[in-house]
Design an enzyme around this catalytic site. Structure first.
Site: not given
Length: 427
Positions: A84-88
């Site tokens: 998943p991309c949202p953390p970065f």
């Protein structure tokens, strides 16, 4: 039927967070055969099953051991995934290790435990920023401790024949014996324009202005977004992206069900919208692959929006394939070992607490006190930092544990994902 690959050796891959198969298709073309594909989204799993009946597919949270057991695949040639991309993401809060959706650290720890010959993980450009330097250093150091050499590289989709500005930050790690045979793929020439890629699709229904539109759409696409479930319906992204689409005479306010009709207005009068098939083409899917998407329009668009472009995956996959085949030694092992965060490294190697002044002296080039304090503040977002205040004055610090989820039974991720609303936010 799977596409033909070269007669070179076929290697086995386990793919996590497999999505709709963009990375998987590229790796297949590069000579990898799927042992397993793990994905949480039901529509994406249906898409994989539609296109590759031979793949074993496990649906569910990749970190849930009831979904799959990593140890069964110990020693597989390649562990790959697009976590998943949202953390970065620059568009998000960049919580990193503090985001319960962060699976990057978990994937690295899984690689350390099952010891594949190679690891491939891709994510958004945000992970390449200074904010995450210590995170990246921790990943490299963890891999090095396990006998791997890891490298990060920011790759651009347009360098691999995809007419889109889609930067992806890629981690490749290989065991010491294979690492010298790895080299990042080189750019492959002009990707063409949006008009070049979509002219045929725009004229499917006989639109009389398709050729004129193709000439007007003379640039490459901005990054295709809208894959996140929080976006609601399907459209081509935030305001800045919509302006870029408008400059290419595309209406970014939604996704069309079909191509323009024969007598639809000239694009200078009314800009056409893209269809899912058009967006898929801009993501790098070759029509010859006949890759079907499950679900209705919004579900299909989300799958495409989250995908790793197949040509990029193929290019990186071929570089890894060459390394595992040990075709030709390409790089001095020492040149592959790059330091991303000297402050983190100095704290990691320190024996106990360190004063700020001592820490400054250990880091080259030295940081001024204000920048060092800010650096430590950033570190505390991803690591527990312990402080003490000696009687003689000043402050001393010690690097504590990594905040990220790596599989711990007591991690807060479990509570967060116990609710349906939290699970639904996974992108």
């Amino acid at each position: 039927m799977a596409p033909m690959v070269s007669k070179e050796q076929t290697f086995k891959v386990v793919e996590i967070c497999a999505g709709a198969g963009g990375q998987g298709l590229g790796l297949e073309k590069a000579g990898f055969e799927h042992e397993l594909a793990v994905e949480i989204d039901s529509y994406a799993c249906q898409t994989l099953a539609l296109n590759r009946q031979s793949w074993k597919i496990a649906q569910g949270d990749v970190a849930d051991r009831s979904v799959w057991k990593p140890e069964i695949y110990a020693g597989v040639d390649l562990l790959a995934g697009g976590v998943p991309c949202p953390p970065f993401s620059i568009a998000g809060k960049q919580l990193g290790a503090g985001d319960e959706r962060d699976l990057f650290a978990w994937a690295v720890q899984t690689a350390v435990e099952i010891r594949p010959r190679a690891l491939l993980l891709e994510n958004v450009r945000g992970l390449s920023m200074p904010r995450f330097a210590a995170y990246r250093q921790h990943v490299l150091d963890s891999l090095a401790d396990a006998g791997y050499v890891g490298q990060w590289r920011l790759l651009q989709a347009s360098d691999f024949g995809v007419p889109q500005l889609r930067p992806r930050f890629v981690l490749v790690a290989l065991r010491d014996k294979d690492a010298p045979y790895f080299a990042w793929p080189e750019a492959q020439g002009d990707p063409g324009t949006v008009g070049d890629a979509l002219r045929g699709l725009m004229e499917e229904n006989g639109w009389e202005h398709a050729d004129e539109w193709a000439q007007l759409a003379s640039g490459i696409a901005p990054t295709i977004v809208g894959g996140s479930k929080k976006h609601g319906g399907a459209d081509l992204g935030p305001t800045r992206a919509k302006r870029a689409w408008a400059d290419m005479f595309v209406d970014g306010l939604g996704i069309a069900n079909e191509a323009p009709a024969m007598k639809d207005p000239h694009p200078e009068e009314k800009k056409p919208k893209l269809t899912v098939e058009m967006v898929k083409r801009l993501q790098g899917w070759d029509p010859a692959d006949k890759w079907e998407l499950a679900g209705r329009k919004t579900a299909q668009y989300r799958q495409v929006g989250n995908a790793f472009p197949p040509p990029m995956a193929e290019a990186v996959g071929r570089a890894i394939h060459d390394a595992l085949s040990q075709k030709e030694e390409k790089t001095d092992l020492g040149l592959l070992k790059v330091e991303h965060d000297g402050v983190y490294r100095a704290l990691r190697e320190a024996d106990g607490y360190v004063s700020f002044e001592a820490l400054r002296n250990r880091v080259k080039p030295a940081l001024d006190p204000a920048k060092l304090e800010q650096h430590v503040a950033n570190l505390s977002k991803d690591f527990h930092i312990d402080f003490i205040y000696p009687a003689q004055g000043g402050v001393e610090i010690r690097l504590g544990s990594f905040r990220a989820f790596t599989g711990q039974d007591d991690h807060e991720r479990h509570a967060a994902f116990a609710t349906r609303s939290a699970r639904s936010r996974i992108s």
